[in-house]
Design an enzyme around this catalytic site. Sequence first.
Site, PDB file in Angstrom:
ATOM      1  N   LYS A  22       0.860  -1.211   0.000  1.00 61.05           N
ATOM      2  CA  LYS A  22       0.000   0.000   0.000  1.00 61.05           C
ATOM      3  C   LYS A  22       0.886   1.247   0.000  1.00 61.05           C
ATOM      4  CE  LYS A  22      -1.625   1.377   4.132  1.00 61.05           C
ATOM      5  NZ  LYS A  22      -1.265   2.752   4.499  1.00 61.05           N
ATOM      6  N   ASN A  23       1.927   1.251   0.855  1.00 60.59           N
ATOM      7  CA  ASN A  23       2.723   2.464   1.028  1.00 60.59           C
ATOM      8  C   ASN A  23       3.746   2.696  -0.077  1.00 60.59           C
ATOM      9  OD1 ASN A  23       1.206   2.961   3.246  1.00 60.59           O
ATOM     10  ND2 ASN A  23       2.779   2.441   4.743  1.00 60.59           N
ATOM     11  N   ARG A  93      -5.060  10.539   4.761  1.00 59.38           N
ATOM     12  CA  ARG A  93      -4.064  11.603   4.881  1.00 59.38           C
ATOM     13  C   ARG A  93      -2.983  11.487   3.808  1.00 59.38           C
ATOM     14  NH1 ARG A  93      -2.417  13.033   8.942  1.00 59.38           N
ATOM     15  NH2 ARG A  93      -0.279  13.517   8.311  1.00 59.38           N
ATOM     16  N   CYS A 117      -4.568  12.017  13.262  1.00 59.39           N
ATOM     17  CA  CYS A 117      -5.208  10.697  13.188  1.00 59.39           C
ATOM     18  C   CYS A 117      -4.964  10.020  14.530  1.00 59.39           C
ATOM     19  CB  CYS A 117      -4.655   9.902  12.015  1.00 59.39           C
ATOM     20  SG  CYS A 117      -3.100   9.137  12.364  1.00 59.39           S
ATOM     21  N   ARG A 122       0.647  14.238  13.445  1.00 56.91           N
ATOM     22  CA  ARG A 122       1.150  14.010  12.088  1.00 56.91           C
ATOM     23  C   ARG A 122       1.082  15.264  11.202  1.00 56.91           C
ATOM     24  NH1 ARG A 122      -0.910   8.340   9.988  1.00 56.91           N
ATOM     25  NH2 ARG A 122       0.876   8.545   8.602  1.00 56.91           N
ATOM     26  N   VAL A 124       2.336  18.282   8.539  1.00 62.12           N
ATOM     27  CA  VAL A 124       3.013  18.207   7.233  1.00 62.12           C
ATOM     28  C   VAL A 124       3.915  19.428   7.044  1.00 62.12           C
ATOM     29  CG1 VAL A 124       1.328  16.733   6.083  1.00 62.12           C
ATOM     30  CG2 VAL A 124       0.972  19.229   6.116  1.00 62.12           C
ATOM     31  N   ASP A 125       4.329  20.014   8.186  1.00 63.93           N
ATOM     32  CA  ASP A 125       5.144  21.238   8.121  1.00 63.93           C
ATOM     33  C   ASP A 125       6.441  21.054   7.337  1.00 63.93           C
ATOM     34  OD1 ASP A 125       5.656  19.525  10.427  1.00 63.93           O
ATOM     35  OD2 ASP A 125       7.223  20.948  10.944  1.00 63.93           O
ATOM     36  N   LEU A 126       7.022  19.855   7.426  1.00 65.63           N
ATOM     37  CA  LEU A 126       8.307  19.635   6.727  1.00 65.63           C
ATOM     38  C   LEU A 126       8.096  19.582   5.210  1.00 65.63           C
ATOM     39  CD1 LEU A 126       9.882  16.966   9.116  1.00 65.63           C
ATOM     40  CD2 LEU A 126      10.218  19.451   9.122  1.00 65.63           C
ATOM     41  N   ASP A 308       5.422   0.455  11.992  1.00 66.14           N
ATOM     42  CA  ASP A 308       4.192  -0.182  11.517  1.00 66.14           C
ATOM     43  C   ASP A 308       4.080  -1.641  11.955  1.00 66.14           C
ATOM     44  OD1 ASP A 308       3.962   1.563   8.315  1.00 66.14           O
ATOM     45  OD2 ASP A 308       3.618   2.181  10.379  1.00 66.14           O
ATOM     46  N   LEU A 330       8.513   6.978  16.920  1.00 69.20           N
ATOM     47  CA  LEU A 330       8.121   7.813  15.777  1.00 69.20           C
ATOM     48  C   LEU A 330       6.827   8.570  15.992  1.00 69.20           C
ATOM     49  CD1 LEU A 330      10.195   5.721  14.363  1.00 69.20           C
ATOM     50  CD2 LEU A 330       9.237   6.714  12.310  1.00 69.20           C
ATOM     51  N   ARG A 401      -8.402  -0.825   5.121  1.00 70.95           N
ATOM     52  CA  ARG A 401      -7.600   0.207   4.452  1.00 70.95           C
ATOM     53  C   ARG A 401      -6.285  -0.353   3.942  1.00 70.95           C
ATOM     54  NH1 ARG A 401      -7.390   5.840   7.489  1.00 70.95           N
ATOM     55  NH2 ARG A 401      -6.024   6.062   5.687  1.00 70.95           N
TER      56      ARG A 401
HETATM   57  C1  EPZ Z   1       4.515   6.936   6.466  1.00 71.08           C
HETATM   58  O1  EPZ Z   1       3.724   7.922   7.084  1.00 71.08           O
HETATM   59  C2  EPZ Z   1       3.629   5.708   6.358  1.00 71.08           C
HETATM   60  N1  EPZ Z   1       2.468   6.008   5.519  1.00 71.08           N
HETATM   61  C3  EPZ Z   1       3.174   5.283   7.755  1.00 71.08           C
HETATM   62  O2  EPZ Z   1       2.412   4.083   7.610  1.00 71.08           O
HETATM   63  C4  EPZ Z   1       4.407   4.990   8.607  1.00 71.08           C
HETATM   64  O3  EPZ Z   1       4.001   4.665   9.916  1.00 71.08           O
HETATM   65  C5  EPZ Z   1       5.324   6.226   8.631  1.00 71.08           C
HETATM   66  O4  EPZ Z   1       5.656   6.622   7.280  1.00 71.08           O
HETATM   67  C6  EPZ Z   1       6.618   5.973   9.380  1.00 71.08           C
HETATM   68  O5  EPZ Z   1       7.300   4.902   8.771  1.00 71.08           O
HETATM   69  C7  EPZ Z   1       2.629   6.023   4.177  1.00 71.08           C
HETATM   70  O6  EPZ Z   1       3.709   5.793   3.646  1.00 71.08           O
HETATM   71  C8  EPZ Z   1       1.398   6.326   3.362  1.00 71.08           C
HETATM   72  P1  EPZ Z   1       6.494  10.364   8.492  1.00 71.08           P
HETATM   73  P2  EPZ Z   1       4.235   9.465   7.097  1.00 71.08           P
HETATM   74  O7  EPZ Z   1       6.276  11.630   7.742  1.00 71.08           O
HETATM   75  O8  EPZ Z   1       5.033   9.753   5.890  1.00 71.08           O
HETATM   76  C9  EPZ Z   1       6.757  13.630  11.890  1.00 71.08           C
HETATM   77  C10 EPZ Z   1       0.559   2.672   7.869  1.00 71.08           C
HETATM   78  O9  EPZ Z   1       0.204   2.057   8.874  1.00 71.08           O
HETATM   79  N2  EPZ Z   1       6.551  14.612  10.817  1.00 71.08           N
HETATM   80  O10 EPZ Z   1       7.653   9.508   8.128  1.00 71.08           O
HETATM   81  O11 EPZ Z   1       3.046  10.307   7.378  1.00 71.08           O
HETATM   82  C11 EPZ Z   1       5.525  12.742  12.102  1.00 71.08           C
HETATM   83  O12 EPZ Z   1       4.610  13.380  12.971  1.00 71.08           O
HETATM   84  C12 EPZ Z   1       1.030   4.109   7.986  1.00 71.08           C
HETATM   85  O13 EPZ Z   1       0.600   2.183   6.705  1.00 71.08           O
HETATM   86  C13 EPZ Z   1       6.573  15.964  11.138  1.00 71.08           C
HETATM   87  O14 EPZ Z   1       6.754  16.350  12.299  1.00 71.08           O
HETATM   88  O15 EPZ Z   1       5.179   9.467   8.357  1.00 71.08           O
HETATM   89  C14 EPZ Z   1       6.123  11.493  12.708  1.00 71.08           C
HETATM   90  O16 EPZ Z   1       6.310  11.706  14.095  1.00 71.08           O
HETATM   91  C15 EPZ Z   1       0.794   4.650   9.390  1.00 71.08           C
HETATM   92  N3  EPZ Z   1       6.379  16.877  10.151  1.00 71.08           N
HETATM   93  C16 EPZ Z   1       7.497  11.399  12.036  1.00 71.08           C
HETATM   94  O17 EPZ Z   1       7.778  12.697  11.489  1.00 71.08           O
HETATM   95  C17 EPZ Z   1       6.172  16.502   8.848  1.00 71.08           C
HETATM   96  O18 EPZ Z   1       6.011  17.395   7.977  1.00 71.08           O
HETATM   97  C18 EPZ Z   1       7.552  10.395  10.894  1.00 71.08           C
HETATM   98  O19 EPZ Z   1       6.470  10.700  10.039  1.00 71.08           O
HETATM   99  C19 EPZ Z   1       6.162  15.126   8.535  1.00 71.08           C
HETATM  100  C20 EPZ Z   1       6.362  14.192   9.542  1.00 71.08           C
END
Ligand code: EPZ
Length: 422
Positions: A22-23, A93, A117, A122, A124-126, A308, A330, A401
């Site tokens: 999926k990812n 998301r 969620c 979560r 998306v500032d980065l 995950d 995380l 999902r």
């Molecule tokens: C991806 O989410 C995956 N989803 C998630 O899988 C997975 O848990 C996660 O990566 C970590 O491996 C998809 O790929 C669709 P991150 P993502 O941005 O990209 C913080 C599942 O079960 N952060 O790597 O949203 C964030 O809050 C899902 O399939 C910021 O602060 O995760 C988190 O603490 C759940 N600002 C950390 O970074 C940002 O702009 C990692 O998040 C972006 C992220």
Amino acid sequence: MKYLQILGQKKLAGEVSISGAKNAALPLLASTILAKNSVEICNLPNVVDINTLLKLLEMLGSSFSKIDNNCITINTLNINETKATYDIVKTMRASILVLGPLLARFGHCEVSLPGGCAIGQRPVDLHLKALEQMGAIIEIKAGYILATAPKGLKGSTIVFDKITVTGTENIIMAAALAHGTTKIINAAKEPEVVQLCEVLRDAGLNIKGIGTNEIEIEGTAQELLEFKDFGIIADRIEAGTYLCAGAIANSKITLNNVIPMHLDAVLSKLEEMGFGIEKTDTTITLLPAKSIKPVKLTTTEYPGFPTDMQAQFMALATQANGVSIIDENLFENRYMHVNELLRMGADITLKGHTATITGTPNALTGTDVMATDLRASSALVLAALVAKGTTNIHRIYHLDRGYENLEEKLTALGADVKRFNE
Ligand code: EPZ
């Protein structure tokens, strides 16, 4: 609403075929916004999140046709809308993944801010900060991200303060059509990010550092790419989940259509707990443990232990002979499954982001439990497989999902799983 009813304590046996990831599929579907041609994509998992993103791409003006349950041809040339509305983004998301490619191709787009969620805020500032560095003007208005880059995006050096998977993917896709070269430092290097890079490279993009945390991309200055057809890589998290199903039932099972090297951290933890692992290029066989040992694990970015898989290992740890420790690093709230496991008789205490699980082999009892997020719900399924009596898992739309044909796959392994309407 539907619920799953599972009669526990069944031994498992046999084989299960793992679906596409999926990812990996989500960013790859979004990347077709960068294509000048129709693209055939196979081994797509037929799960709700994939169908949601296909619906969003169709709402934007793309067209796709299903070749079979897991293969489509998609064409995004006729996209005539660049607004991803709240009603669809709130359900998934990962819709944020259209932001980078839409902005890079059209110079403007509006994407609803994804809400938080169950597992955390979560933000998306980065993603947004990186796009601003590439010359985008970003405004947040009434819950929407309004992004413009009238002359297109410009190649820049992006240093991510935190490793972000979809953040890295968004910027890779934005950089693909940017004017000039982009360097991404502290990039995520999950297998799903690697496949996105490989597909874009095969489409003619000049991209270096694939699979490392430093990626360099020479943008095409808004020239679309000629995509080659491709198949989605196997889902390492679905694979890990079924390995935990075999492990919690302490049974021998074989997974087909997997990529064992993507599961190194998970496999080594299973071996630490006393299970045997046999691998070929595309299969993994789990062998039962003489006695299940406790585990200490800390979630971190790939190639470390994946967040995950945390919930699934917590369910498994309830069957260990001893005390296990899990550190979730995380996400700030990824323990929603704990309360439900406690209701089944597990012995778990939480202190900050550390969970202590005192194994109680064969002591879980079936009851009514509620799914809260995708991976938490898979942990409840695992617990139900080993619990005495019947467990009803409610709100299983979370499961749908990300797990394709879950009941069929578990039933084929010998589990007693049925789906009912509430
Ligand atoms: C991806 O989410 C995956 N989803 C998630 O899988 C997975 O848990 C996660 O990566 C970590 O491996 C998809 O790929 C669709 P991150 P993502 O941005 O990209 C913080 C599942 O079960 N952060 O790597 O949203 C964030 O809050 C899902 O399939 C910021 O602060 O995760 C988190 O603490 C759940 N600002 C950390 O970074 C940002 O702009 C990692 O998040 C972006 C992220």
